[in-house]
Design a protein around this motif. Structure first.
Motif, mmCIF file in Angstrom:
data_model
loop_
_atom_site.group_PDB
_atom_site.id
_atom_site.type_symbol
_atom_site.label_atom_id
_atom_site.label_comp_id
_atom_site.label_asym_id
_atom_site.label_seq_id
_atom_site.Cartn_x
_atom_site.Cartn_y
_atom_site.Cartn_z
ATOM 1 N N GLU A 1 0.676 -1.598 -0.100
ATOM 2 C CA GLU A 1 -0.187 -0.291 0.066
ATOM 3 C C GLU A 1 1.447 0.993 -0.539
ATOM 4 O O GLU A 1 0.997 2.083 -0.674
ATOM 5 C CB GLU A 1 -0.961 -0.014 1.629
ATOM 6 C CG GLU A 1 -2.135 -1.067 0.967
ATOM 7 C CD GLU A 1 -3.252 -0.723 -0.420
ATOM 8 O OE1 GLU A 1 -3.170 0.003 -0.362
ATOM 9 O OE2 GLU A 1 -3.658 -1.715 -0.272
ATOM 10 N N ARG A 2 2.127 1.047 0.854
ATOM 11 C CA ARG A 2 3.071 2.777 0.883
ATOM 12 C C ARG A 2 3.410 2.545 -0.888
ATOM 13 O O ARG A 2 3.314 4.224 -0.908
ATOM 14 C CB ARG A 2 3.936 2.282 2.267
ATOM 15 C CG ARG A 2 3.178 2.625 2.877
ATOM 16 C CD ARG A 2 4.748 3.094 4.372
ATOM 17 N NE ARG A 2 5.185 1.021 4.703
ATOM 18 C CZ ARG A 2 4.771 0.586 5.600
ATOM 19 N NH1 ARG A 2 3.973 0.881 6.563
ATOM 20 N NH2 ARG A 2 5.551 -0.257 5.555
ATOM 21 N N ALA A 3 3.753 1.062 -1.219
ATOM 22 C CA ALA A 3 4.704 1.508 -2.767
ATOM 23 C C ALA A 3 3.410 2.353 -3.384
ATOM 24 O O ALA A 3 3.639 3.007 -4.705
ATOM 25 C CB ALA A 3 5.009 -0.143 -3.316
ATOM 26 N N ARG A 4 2.221 1.848 -3.679
ATOM 27 C CA ARG A 4 1.445 1.553 -4.320
ATOM 28 C C ARG A 4 1.191 3.391 -4.495
ATOM 29 O O ARG A 4 0.815 4.890 -5.002
ATOM 30 C CB ARG A 4 0.004 1.639 -4.247
ATOM 31 C CG ARG A 4 0.229 0.305 -4.806
ATOM 32 C CD ARG A 4 -0.863 -0.679 -4.864
ATOM 33 N NE ARG A 4 -1.862 -1.156 -4.081
ATOM 34 C CZ ARG A 4 -1.562 -2.609 -3.470
ATOM 35 N NH1 ARG A 4 -0.820 -3.195 -3.834
ATOM 36 N NH2 ARG A 4 -2.029 -2.528 -2.365
ATOM 37 N N GLU B 1 3.884 5.351 -5.519
ATOM 38 C CA GLU B 1 3.931 5.868 -6.729
ATOM 39 C C GLU B 1 2.931 6.771 -7.524
ATOM 40 O O GLU B 1 3.196 8.051 -7.869
ATOM 41 C CB GLU B 1 3.186 4.244 -7.027
ATOM 42 C CG GLU B 1 3.655 4.970 -8.942
ATOM 43 C CD GLU B 1 3.021 3.525 -9.236
ATOM 44 O OE1 GLU B 1 3.247 2.819 -10.557
ATOM 45 O OE2 GLU B 1 2.897 2.349 -8.580
ATOM 46 N N ALA B 2 1.827 6.828 -6.418
ATOM 47 C CA ALA B 2 0.803 8.215 -6.603
ATOM 48 C C ALA B 2 1.219 9.254 -6.752
ATOM 49 O O ALA B 2 1.169 10.300 -7.948
ATOM 50 C CB ALA B 2 -0.583 7.497 -6.097
ATOM 51 N N ALA C 1 5.258 15.112 -10.302
ATOM 52 C CA ALA C 1 5.565 14.821 -11.739
ATOM 53 C C ALA C 1 4.463 15.599 -12.553
ATOM 54 O O ALA C 1 4.394 17.199 -12.823
ATOM 55 C CB ALA C 1 5.342 14.084 -12.265
ATOM 56 N N GLN C 2 3.169 15.961 -11.845
ATOM 57 C CA GLN C 2 2.155 16.510 -12.550
ATOM 58 C C GLN C 2 1.608 17.904 -12.579
ATOM 59 O O GLN C 2 2.127 18.996 -13.659
ATOM 60 C CB GLN C 2 0.578 16.034 -12.615
ATOM 61 C CG GLN C 2 0.427 16.612 -13.253
ATOM 62 C CD GLN C 2 -0.144 16.791 -14.455
ATOM 63 O OE1 GLN C 2 -0.041 15.466 -14.714
ATOM 64 N NE2 GLN C 2 -1.186 17.514 -15.184
#
Length: 303
Positions: free
Chosen positions: A197-200, A203-204, A210-211
């Motif tokens: 969950e932390r990795a996801r 990533e989000a 970045a956006q």
């Protein structure tokens, strides 16, 4: 006197004999009349009944539905995950004569012990049968397993004169030696899920950052472009104003530019300049520039 005593004694004996020949069966009981240990009568109807005094003995049994808690036992389902289960049963004495013959003078206590042994055996047999896993025991199929235990226990309890009405599994736990290993496995599984969950989430977050960075760059670039356009238009307008002013009065424009040069060159209280006295930079300070402006103005007016 002796006759009176004898009469009183006779009445007392008759009273004792009469009372000992009568017994009452409660609606919650079943009774057996024993004579020298042998069953003579079976009384299941409530009310007043008679027996031979002194010789016959009345043994009473509870006719209600009784409860029995079995001790916790360890079972091994087909998936080899050991479990500790304890159950309770509801039963009643269906055939009081058969019950007496089976348990003897031990009574209901002996019958409960015999039934507990039967329940323990059948619980191990049903929960350890092929196809029965620990997940099955802990799932909704648990009720089917309890029904199977009841049916099998009831079939074997007939020899005791008992009827097993219901069987329930109260608790199903892991043995103490397996609890820690199970907790460790559950903890590792939850930690793995938390890591995923932390990795996801990271990533989000990277995508969002970045956006946002790209949006900032685009907004800043657009703002700078618009600022440069506005600044260029302002510079062009300023130059047009200066050009228009220069064409109207070139001498005044030179004078204005000289004053602006003086302001930029001489600032603060400690400004020092080393320059020749006849430099054109000081034309408007020593009067030369003003004379030239006057002369030119006069020539211009004469022309």
């Amino acid at each position: 006197m002796n006759k009176t005593i004898f009469a009183i004694a006779a009445v007392f004996v008759v009273l004792i004999v009469g009372l000992s020949s009568v017994y009452i069966v409660d609606e919650r009981e079943k009774a057996l009349v024993l004579r020298f240990g042998q069953i003579q009568q079976i009384e299941e109807e409530p009310g007043l009944h008679f027996k031979l005094p002194i010789i016959d003995e009345v043994v009473r049994y509870d006719a209600r539905i009784l409860s029995l808690d079995t001790p916790a036992i360890e079972v091994t389902p087909s998936d080899d995950r050991r479990l500790v289960v304890d159950a309770f049963a509801r039963y009643r004495i269906e055939d009081v004569e058969q019950f007496r013959l089976a348990v003897g003078p031990g009574g209901q206590r002996a019958g409960a012990d015999r039934l507990a042994s039967i329940l323990t055996t059948q619980t191990r047999a049903v929960l350890g049968a092929d196809g029965v896993t620990s997940n099955t025991i802990l799932s909704e199929e648990r009720s089917d397993l309890m029904q199977r235990i009841r049916i099998q226990a009831d079939a074997r309890a007939e020899d005791l004169g008992l009827e097993v009405v219901d069987v329930r599994l109260k608790q199903t736990n892991l043995p103490n030696q397996n609890l820690e290993a199970t907790f460790d496995r559950m903890r590792a599984e939850r930690e793995r899920e938390a890591t995923d969950e932390r990795a996801r989430g990271e990533e989000a977050a990277q995508r969002v950052r970045a956006q946002a960075d790209r949006t900032v760059v685009e907004l800043v670039s657009e703002a700078r472009r618009e600022a440069e356009i506005t600044r260029g238009e302002a510079d062009a307008q300023r130059n047009n104003i200066f050009a228009s002013a220069f064409t109207q009065d070139p001498d005044f424009f030179d004078f204005y530019r000289s004053l602006a040069a003086y302001e930029r060159a001489i600032q603060g209280s400690n400004s020092t300049m080393i320059i020749t006295p006849d430099s054109e930079f000081f034309n408007y300070l020593d009067g030369t520039g003003l004379d030239a402006r006057t002369t030119n103005g006069g020539v211009a007016s004469q022309q």
